[in-house]
Write a protein that holds these residues in place. Sequence first.
Motif, PDB file in Angstrom:
ATOM      1  N   ASP A  19       0.836  -1.206   0.000  1.00 42.74           N
ATOM      2  CA  ASP A  19       0.000   0.000   0.000  1.00 42.74           C
ATOM      3  C   ASP A  19       0.872   1.257   0.000  1.00 42.74           C
ATOM      4  O   ASP A  19       1.705   1.438   0.891  1.00 42.74           O
ATOM      5  CB  ASP A  19      -0.894  -0.025   1.245  1.00 42.74           C
ATOM      6  CG  ASP A  19      -1.805   1.184   1.334  1.00 42.74           C
ATOM      7  OD1 ASP A  19      -1.950   1.889   0.327  1.00 42.74           O
ATOM      8  OD2 ASP A  19      -2.369   1.417   2.416  1.00 42.74           O
ATOM      9  N   PRO A  20       0.713   2.149  -0.976  1.00 42.52           N
ATOM     10  CA  PRO A  20       1.552   3.343  -1.075  1.00 42.52           C
ATOM     11  C   PRO A  20       1.092   4.522  -0.225  1.00 42.52           C
ATOM     12  O   PRO A  20       1.800   5.523  -0.124  1.00 42.52           O
ATOM     13  CB  PRO A  20       1.446   3.708  -2.561  1.00 42.52           C
ATOM     14  CG  PRO A  20       0.053   3.288  -2.926  1.00 42.52           C
ATOM     15  CD  PRO A  20      -0.218   2.034  -2.117  1.00 42.52           C
ATOM     16  N   ALA A  21      -0.083   4.437   0.386  1.00 39.50           N
ATOM     17  CA  ALA A  21      -0.712   5.619   0.979  1.00 39.50           C
ATOM     18  C   ALA A  21       0.161   6.297   2.034  1.00 39.50           C
ATOM     19  O   ALA A  21       0.353   7.523   2.008  1.00 39.50           O
ATOM     20  CB  ALA A  21      -2.065   5.234   1.578  1.00 39.50           C
ATOM     21  N   ASN A  22       0.702   5.532   2.967  1.00 40.33           N
ATOM     22  CA  ASN A  22       1.458   6.132   4.066  1.00 40.33           C
ATOM     23  C   ASN A  22       2.729   6.810   3.569  1.00 40.33           C
ATOM     24  O   ASN A  22       3.149   7.846   4.088  1.00 40.33           O
ATOM     25  CB  ASN A  22       1.806   5.065   5.106  1.00 40.33           C
ATOM     26  CG  ASN A  22       2.001   5.657   6.485  1.00 40.33           C
ATOM     27  OD1 ASN A  22       1.594   6.781   6.758  1.00 40.33           O
ATOM     28  ND2 ASN A  22       2.624   4.901   7.369  1.00 40.33           N
ATOM     29  N   ARG A  23       3.323   6.246   2.538  1.00 40.24           N
ATOM     30  CA  ARG A  23       4.558   6.810   2.011  1.00 40.24           C
ATOM     31  C   ARG A  23       4.297   8.176   1.370  1.00 40.24           C
ATOM     32  O   ARG A  23       5.066   9.110   1.537  1.00 40.24           O
ATOM     33  CB  ARG A  23       5.188   5.848   0.996  1.00 40.24           C
ATOM     34  CG  ARG A  23       6.530   6.331   0.562  1.00 40.24           C
ATOM     35  CD  ARG A  23       7.481   5.290   0.085  1.00 40.24           C
ATOM     36  NE  ARG A  23       7.001   3.974  -0.237  1.00 40.24           N
ATOM     37  CZ  ARG A  23       7.802   2.993  -0.630  1.00 40.24           C
ATOM     38  NH1 ARG A  23       9.087   3.205  -0.724  1.00 40.24           N
ATOM     39  NH2 ARG A  23       7.331   1.808  -0.911  1.00 40.24           N
ATOM     40  N   ILE A  24       3.198   8.300   0.644  1.00 40.69           N
ATOM     41  CA  ILE A  24       2.854   9.581   0.026  1.00 40.69           C
ATOM     42  C   ILE A  24       2.601  10.647   1.088  1.00 40.69           C
ATOM     43  O   ILE A  24       3.034  11.802   0.962  1.00 40.69           O
ATOM     44  CB  ILE A  24       1.624   9.425  -0.887  1.00 40.69           C
ATOM     45  CG1 ILE A  24       1.977   8.584  -2.114  1.00 40.69           C
ATOM     46  CG2 ILE A  24       1.077  10.779  -1.309  1.00 40.69           C
ATOM     47  CD1 ILE A  24       2.997   9.216  -3.040  1.00 40.69           C
ATOM     48  N   VAL A  25       1.927  10.262   2.163  1.00 38.09           N
ATOM     49  CA  VAL A  25       1.687  11.207   3.264  1.00 38.09           C
ATOM     50  C   VAL A  25       3.010  11.721   3.825  1.00 38.09           C
ATOM     51  O   VAL A  25       3.196  12.923   4.043  1.00 38.09           O
ATOM     52  CB  VAL A  25       0.849  10.537   4.379  1.00 38.09           C
ATOM     53  CG1 VAL A  25       0.808  11.416   5.631  1.00 38.09           C
ATOM     54  CG2 VAL A  25      -0.565  10.261   3.888  1.00 38.09           C
ATOM     55  N   CYS A  26       3.955  10.812   4.058  1.00 40.23           N
ATOM     56  CA  CYS A  26       5.264  11.197   4.604  1.00 40.23           C
ATOM     57  C   CYS A  26       6.028  12.098   3.639  1.00 40.23           C
ATOM     58  O   CYS A  26       6.658  13.077   4.043  1.00 40.23           O
ATOM     59  CB  CYS A  26       6.090   9.950   4.916  1.00 40.23           C
ATOM     60  SG  CYS A  26       5.484   8.973   6.296  1.00 40.23           S
ATOM     61  N   VAL A  41      16.329  16.240  -1.188  1.00 39.66           N
ATOM     62  CA  VAL A  41      16.120  14.965  -1.881  1.00 39.66           C
ATOM     63  C   VAL A  41      15.121  14.119  -1.109  1.00 39.66           C
ATOM     64  O   VAL A  41      15.214  13.998   0.126  1.00 39.66           O
ATOM     65  CB  VAL A  41      17.442  14.166  -2.027  1.00 39.66           C
ATOM     66  CG1 VAL A  41      17.185  12.824  -2.720  1.00 39.66           C
ATOM     67  CG2 VAL A  41      18.486  14.959  -2.802  1.00 39.66           C
ATOM     68  N   ILE A  42      14.168  13.555  -1.833  1.00 45.39           N
ATOM     69  CA  ILE A  42      13.281  12.534  -1.268  1.00 45.39           C
ATOM     70  C   ILE A  42      13.712  11.197  -1.863  1.00 45.39           C
ATOM     71  O   ILE A  42      13.705  10.996  -3.081  1.00 45.39           O
ATOM     72  CB  ILE A  42      11.809  12.841  -1.566  1.00 45.39           C
ATOM     73  CG1 ILE A  42      11.365  14.087  -0.773  1.00 45.39           C
ATOM     74  CG2 ILE A  42      10.933  11.641  -1.204  1.00 45.39           C
ATOM     75  CD1 ILE A  42       9.939  14.507  -1.015  1.00 45.39           C
ATOM     76  N   LEU A  43      14.119  10.286  -0.989  1.00 48.21           N
ATOM     77  CA  LEU A  43      14.708   8.999  -1.356  1.00 48.21           C
ATOM     78  C   LEU A  43      13.725   7.892  -0.989  1.00 48.21           C
ATOM     79  O   LEU A  43      13.168   7.889   0.108  1.00 48.21           O
ATOM     80  CB  LEU A  43      16.022   8.835  -0.589  1.00 48.21           C
ATOM     81  CG  LEU A  43      16.816   7.542  -0.697  1.00 48.21           C
ATOM     82  CD1 LEU A  43      17.353   7.345  -2.108  1.00 48.21           C
ATOM     83  CD2 LEU A  43      17.964   7.565   0.317  1.00 48.21           C
ATOM     84  N   PHE A  44      13.521   6.945  -1.897  1.00 45.52           N
ATOM     85  CA  PHE A  44      12.586   5.854  -1.581  1.00 45.52           C
ATOM     86  C   PHE A  44      12.936   4.603  -2.371  1.00 45.52           C
ATOM     87  O   PHE A  44      13.704   4.645  -3.337  1.00 45.52           O
ATOM     88  CB  PHE A  44      11.134   6.278  -1.852  1.00 45.52           C
ATOM     89  CG  PHE A  44      10.819   6.632  -3.281  1.00 45.52           C
ATOM     90  CD1 PHE A  44      10.182   5.728  -4.121  1.00 45.52           C
ATOM     91  CD2 PHE A  44      11.151   7.878  -3.800  1.00 45.52           C
ATOM     92  CE1 PHE A  44       9.872   6.044  -5.427  1.00 45.52           C
ATOM     93  CE2 PHE A  44      10.845   8.213  -5.115  1.00 45.52           C
ATOM     94  CZ  PHE A  44      10.210   7.295  -5.928  1.00 45.52           C
ATOM     95  N   ASP A  45      12.372   3.479  -1.933  1.00 46.49           N
ATOM     96  CA  ASP A  45      12.604   2.198  -2.594  1.00 46.49           C
ATOM     97  C   ASP A  45      11.325   1.656  -3.214  1.00 46.49           C
ATOM     98  O   ASP A  45      10.220   1.991  -2.772  1.00 46.49           O
ATOM     99  CB  ASP A  45      13.192   1.173  -1.616  1.00 46.49           C
ATOM    100  CG  ASP A  45      12.221   0.799  -0.505  1.00 46.49           C
ATOM    101  OD1 ASP A  45      11.219   1.516  -0.307  1.00 46.49           O
ATOM    102  OD2 ASP A  45      12.446  -0.210   0.195  1.00 46.49           O
ATOM    103  N   LEU A  46      11.484   0.850  -4.244  1.00 44.44           N
ATOM    104  CA  LEU A  46      10.412   0.017  -4.783  1.00 44.44           C
ATOM    105  C   LEU A  46      10.903  -1.422  -4.685  1.00 44.44           C
ATOM    106  O   LEU A  46      11.914  -1.768  -5.295  1.00 44.44           O
ATOM    107  CB  LEU A  46      10.129   0.343  -6.254  1.00 44.44           C
ATOM    108  CG  LEU A  46       8.935   1.255  -6.564  1.00 44.44           C
ATOM    109  CD1 LEU A  46       9.243   2.651  -6.096  1.00 44.44           C
ATOM    110  CD2 LEU A  46       8.639   1.245  -8.060  1.00 44.44           C
ATOM    111  N   MET A  63       3.618  -0.609  -8.132  1.00 42.32           N
ATOM    112  CA  MET A  63       3.895   0.401  -7.121  1.00 42.32           C
ATOM    113  C   MET A  63       4.295   1.740  -7.750  1.00 42.32           C
ATOM    114  O   MET A  63       3.929   2.801  -7.236  1.00 42.32           O
ATOM    115  CB  MET A  63       4.982  -0.086  -6.162  1.00 42.32           C
ATOM    116  CG  MET A  63       5.273   0.886  -5.016  1.00 42.32           C
ATOM    117  SD  MET A  63       3.811   1.286  -4.006  1.00 42.32           S
ATOM    118  CE  MET A  63       3.716  -0.166  -2.964  1.00 42.32           C
ATOM    119  N   ALA A  64       5.023   1.695  -8.846  1.00 42.69           N
ATOM    120  CA  ALA A  64       5.382   2.945  -9.510  1.00 42.69           C
ATOM    121  C   ALA A  64       4.120   3.696  -9.936  1.00 42.69           C
ATOM    122  O   ALA A  64       3.983   4.909  -9.693  1.00 42.69           O
ATOM    123  CB  ALA A  64       6.272   2.676 -10.712  1.00 42.69           C
TER     124      ALA A  64
END
Length: 587
Positions: A399-406, A418-423, A433-434
């Motif tokens: 679920d991507p929802a929490n990551r977008i909020v952050c 920079v906003i850094l994240f993993d898939l 997920m993308a």
Amino acid sequence: MIKTIIQKGSYQDSVVLMLLTNKISAMPGVNKVSIMMATPSNKDLFKASGLETPELMEAKSNDMAIVVDAETEETVGQVLKETEEFLKSQSKGSSEGEEKHVVSSWEQALKKLPDANLAVLSIPGMYAAAEADRALDENLNVFIFSDNVSKKDEIYLKQKAHEKGLLVMGPDCGTGIIKGVPIAFTNHVKMGKIGVIGASGTGIQEVTTIIDQLGEGVANAIGTGGRDLSAEVGGITMLDAIDAMEKDTQVEVVVILSKPPAKEVRDVIVKRLGNYEKPVVTLFLGEKPEIHEENFYHAYTLDEAARIAVSLVRKEAVVLDPWKPSVEEGFKREDLRTIKGYYSGGTLASEAVMLIKETAGISGAGDKQEGYMLNTQGYTVIDLGDDVYTVGKPHPMIDPANRIVCMKQALEEEQTGVILFDLVLGYGSHEDMAGALLPGIKDMMEQVKNQGRRVYFVATICGTKADKQNYDLQKKKLEDAGVIVCTSNKRAVETALCLIGHPCHEEEKTIEPREKAKADKVHAVSEKVMELLEQKPRVINIGLKSFTEVLEEFSCKAVQYQWTPPAGGDLELIKVLQYLRGHKFSR
């Protein structure tokens, strides 16, 4: 209006119910919804979210509870219809043949698959130890995906398995590969000549997918569970797996990786590897080795560990990876921009913290606020798979929802550069997920553009070309939107650091001669463990049906055990039944 529906005696897996809750939450007219089994701990979660009702409190642990805050009665009816259709799709076999391999008891499972050699458990942790013990009694190796199993139970199970010549992988073991077959949350990795043993699920995924990207493959990857290298457990599974890999004729090079282990356990493992018959690569996250030894290599990052293994299996010289970030623009160091990292993989987050702290000269973790792995001087790294974020909610791999909020919160700070994240791709992860993240990321990019600011988005994709999510398509979607995509977490973090004016510098390690230690004992390995590594597993899958579907995709013999809690989920009665069977579990 808040409506409660109790379906008595309708046991469903927690992961399935999380996915269902996610689906229902998106329906028009639904303000809030929670769908869980009515266990005491889950009732606390209902209460915390403002969905406690009298009907819920009267429900039993083996009852499924739907509590929905909806606009109309018609919406409630739609929720029930969607729920029924979703659960029917989960329980229904894809073919008549598949239905023939679904059972509801141990006796039926063993009758269907009398030569089974592995039990995979993905049931609530409060019940998992008892079922794992039953599996050991039936002379099966055990893979425990379930978490919330006590350390006391883990020690008991692993000691029992060791004495019986079996392996217990887990608990809280998310990833494994047996004879090229993915178990649980794993990627589709080519079969090859490298073996991996790891006390880290996403660590195994990162190393094995990089090996695959480089053109080599993995024969076996044994997950031990994150607590295996604690002082109390003592590395029982790790040491047994090390012995087995040494004798596995498919494996030419072995990679050992772990989150920071207890020193005394680390020392025992290193001593054992001192007389190993095969080239071995170690990675103890957080340690920065300065040398290699002959046939005994010491990596600093997951990327380095994978690359060394590939060089060794190809009989090539082990040298420093020459790659450098390709950054045409960015911030200067004096601009004092920072990195915000939001991860679905805990080990990847830990690696990011390690690299950021070293390169940016940060000491300490900063504020010890729960849920943060780094939170100081404007730098933030969060493992969104941590329990504080996932209790009662889907994992960020789903679920991507929490990551977008952050991410949106990160934009509120002018320092953010920079906003850094993993898939993390693979079995068990979101199908796209993308695609799920991009609407939110595009909105954020537009926001900073309108504000006349610059914020770079940098991603790492942990996956292979054969993963069902289509690695190339995931990469293209992100890059087309303006995200900088890297092939490993190390490269992503180094790119992020370079963008804020902190380029990384890595020194070439020398290879020192090694005097091979004499073995202090004979490291015997049972036929049961060797057979597990040398043949496709024959599996009794107790829990998530999707795990069985993957096994069948790889032409494995598998039986789906449609498990429900014994004694109606009554823990006190279960304790009595366990006592009568002679099992001594903690509760």
